[in-house]
Design a protein around this motif. Structure first.
Motif, mmCIF file in Angstrom:
data_model
loop_
_atom_site.group_PDB
_atom_site.id
_atom_site.type_symbol
_atom_site.label_atom_id
_atom_site.label_comp_id
_atom_site.label_asym_id
_atom_site.label_seq_id
_atom_site.Cartn_x
_atom_site.Cartn_y
_atom_site.Cartn_z
ATOM 1 N N ASN A 35 21.683 42.130 90.261
ATOM 2 C CA ASN A 35 20.957 41.248 89.343
ATOM 3 C C ASN A 35 19.460 41.424 89.587
ATOM 4 O OD1 ASN A 35 20.550 39.392 87.319
ATOM 5 N ND2 ASN A 35 21.429 37.648 88.425
ATOM 6 N N LYS A 87 22.416 45.006 79.311
ATOM 7 C CA LYS A 87 22.475 43.654 79.872
ATOM 8 C C LYS A 87 22.431 42.653 78.724
ATOM 9 C CE LYS A 87 22.118 45.073 84.151
ATOM 10 N NZ LYS A 87 22.502 46.430 83.773
ATOM 11 N N GLU A 132 27.779 36.916 85.509
ATOM 12 C CA GLU A 132 26.805 37.408 84.521
ATOM 13 C C GLU A 132 26.184 36.302 83.672
ATOM 14 O OE1 GLU A 132 28.698 40.847 82.690
ATOM 15 O OE2 GLU A 132 28.695 41.884 84.639
ATOM 16 N N TRP A 175 22.651 36.548 84.743
ATOM 17 C CA TRP A 175 21.856 37.756 84.572
ATOM 18 C C TRP A 175 20.418 37.390 84.179
ATOM 19 C CZ3 TRP A 175 25.340 41.832 81.609
ATOM 20 C CH2 TRP A 175 25.784 42.784 82.536
#
Ligand code: V55
Ligand code: FE
Length: 488
Positions: free
Chosen positions: A287, A171, A358, A361
């Motif tokens: 997420n 990530k 993202e 995130w």
């Protein structure tokens, strides 16, 4: 010596071996390619270069083959290339398969002992100027973002990563630019040791911490919040006995509980807390985020084995139990006595491979996307030969409204994973494009469908038409041209 693939559905139709390195300038397309798309969509498919030595080998054991869709001013160039792993190079020079069945070194030929068996077939990530192809049983393979040729077939962050493995789902923290990774079976086969990594925005390892999981199993994905890393242990357990008998690495052991582990993003890992949970199988994270003292993680979750090719020890494979729905996992760190985690199914849709915007995130977020299986949609006769689950829709979820919006490409298509690309760096959440591979069973050719992410029900703004068919892909990753330019 013949070179012939098995005549079974795993190697026919859209599953036919691909095996090519393609360089296609200016792909045919229907509709206008949005000019805001200025960058590169990388996706990867497992593709056996040589017929597997074990007839029942699993699709996850194919060699990594990257597809690159490069977007520039309304044009798309397409390239494909095999990841030149140690395994690929050894087998290409021997002109036959040398490695054995899925993640079982006992079944490898003697001549490849000591070589990495990693196939780099699962995901790609671009971080600190480097593009990596990933497989969770081995270190990243660094590849060139333009030529896709390998630069380093065993990348250990300058020797700073001592784990023997690295996740396929790192990530990137959108605020710090750090890449967070985990490594399971990190000290060798069936080891319960998991390493936690933070790699700073310059690509330096600034944290290696170690935890132990309750049992050795597949830890395919994980979540980050602004403060914590969350890991779900599911009973897709490493099975040494099965491997001793020449079988694959994992078996589904429903006698084992699932555990949700929560550990700080800083420190030595000793603060890890484990919570036992009611449900059984979950593979991918949409997420995760903090809500006060709570840690919240959204995953697609099912109650039984989701991988028909990994044996179930105690029951038959069951499609209903394999059906995953987006599920919210919650624990409260303030509750010091808590020993369980809570789950809540968020939507009725059945799907896999959830994605999000993202840029959110690790933070509270609202928008997610998931390829889904909608059995109410029509299915053309041309799809009769399609085996397994039919992913026929992409669904956008807006959690604030609890709404679900569907893209159905037509009765002759299956869809693969989808990728969200923001319209611009500062566009609102979920404002941009959604793209992914669609396989057309009328033409038996693959396409890339590109949608307005805010209005996916309206259908594609453009379809890129390939002169070939792509196999079932796993994951993809978008890299802006600007990111590549600033890496130079
Ligand atoms: C997954 C995929 C893999 C693998 C383990 O989707 C888990 C999950 C493509 O390879 O080896
Ligand atoms: Fe994955």
């Amino acid at each position: 010596m013949s070179l012939e693939f098995p005549k079974n559905p795993g190697f026919m139709g859209f599953n036919a071996p691909f095996r090519m390195n393609i360089d296609l300038h200016d792909a045919e397309h229907e509709g206008d390619i949005p000019t805001e798309l200025n960058g590169h969509f990388y996706r990867i498919q497992p593709d056996f270069i040589y017929p597997p030595r074990f007839a029942n080998d699993v699709p996850f054991n194919g060699d990594g083959n990257v597809t690159l869709f490069s977007f520039n001013n309304g044009h798309v160039d397409v390239k494909t290339h095999h990841v030149e792993t140690q395994r690929y190079k050894a087998q290409a020079s021997a002109r036959k398969a040398l490695f054995g069945t899925y993640r079982n070194p006992r079944t490898d030929m003697d001549e490849v002992k000591g070589l990495s068996g990693g196939t780099a077939n699962t995901n790609l990530v671009f971080h600190a100027g480097k593009l990596f192809a990933l497989k969770e049983d081995s270190p990243p393979v660094q590849i060139d973002p333009y030529t896709l040729k390998s630069i380093d077939d065993y990348y250990t962050f300058g020797g700073k990563m001592t784990a023997k493995t690295f996740t396929a789902h790192p990530k990137i923290d959108p605020q710090t630019g750090e890449m967070i990774g985990i490594a399971y079976e990190a000290k060798g086969e069936a080891s319960k040791d998991v390493a936690l990594y933070t790699i700073d925005k310059n690509g330096e390892v600034i944290r290696e911490a170690w935890i132990e999981v309750p049992y050795a199993g597949m830890i395919h994905d994980f979540a980050i919040t602004e403060t914590h890393i969350a890991i779900l242990c599911v009973p897709m357990a490493v099975n040494v006995e099965q491997m001793e008998q020449g079988g694959v690495h994992f078996a589904w052991d429903s006698s084992l509980p699932s555990y949700f582990g929560v550990v700080s993003r800083h420190g030595d890992g000793s603060d890890i807390r484990w919570y036992e949970g009611p449900e059984k199988c979950a593979t991918h994270v949409m997420n995760g985020f903090n809500d006060g003292s709570k840690i919240i993680v959204d995953m697609d979750m099912a109650t039984g084995n989701q991988f028909p090719f990994f044996p179930s020890l105690h029951e038959q494979f069951d499609l209903e139990r394999a059906s995953g729905r987006l599920t919210r996992i919650t624990i409260d760190l303030a509750d010091k006595d808590a020993t369980t985690y809570q789950t809540e199914v968020m939507y009725p849709q059945i799907g896999v491979l959830p994605r999000t915007d993202e840029r959110y995130w690790s933070r509270p977020y609202n928008v997610g996307f998931m390829p889904c299986m909608d059995p109410t949609k029509p299915r053309s006769a041309s799809m009769a030969g399609n085996v397994g689950m039919t992913i026929n829709t992409w669904v956008r979820f807006d959690h604030d409204k609890g709404s679900a919006q569907t893209y159905f490409p037509g009765e002759n298509y299956t869809l693969q994973e989808c990728q969200f690309v923001p319209k611009s760096a500062d566009a609102p959440e979920g404002c941009g494009f959604l793209m992914g591979v669609a396989n057309n069973f009328d033409t038996m050719l693959s396409e890339l469908h590109i949608l307005d992410a805010e209005n996916i029900a309206a259908g594609p703004v453009a379809k890129v038409k390939l002169p070939v068919r792509l196999r079932q892909g796993v994951h993809g990753h978008w890299v802006d041209q600007q990111q590549l330019d600033s890496a130079k």
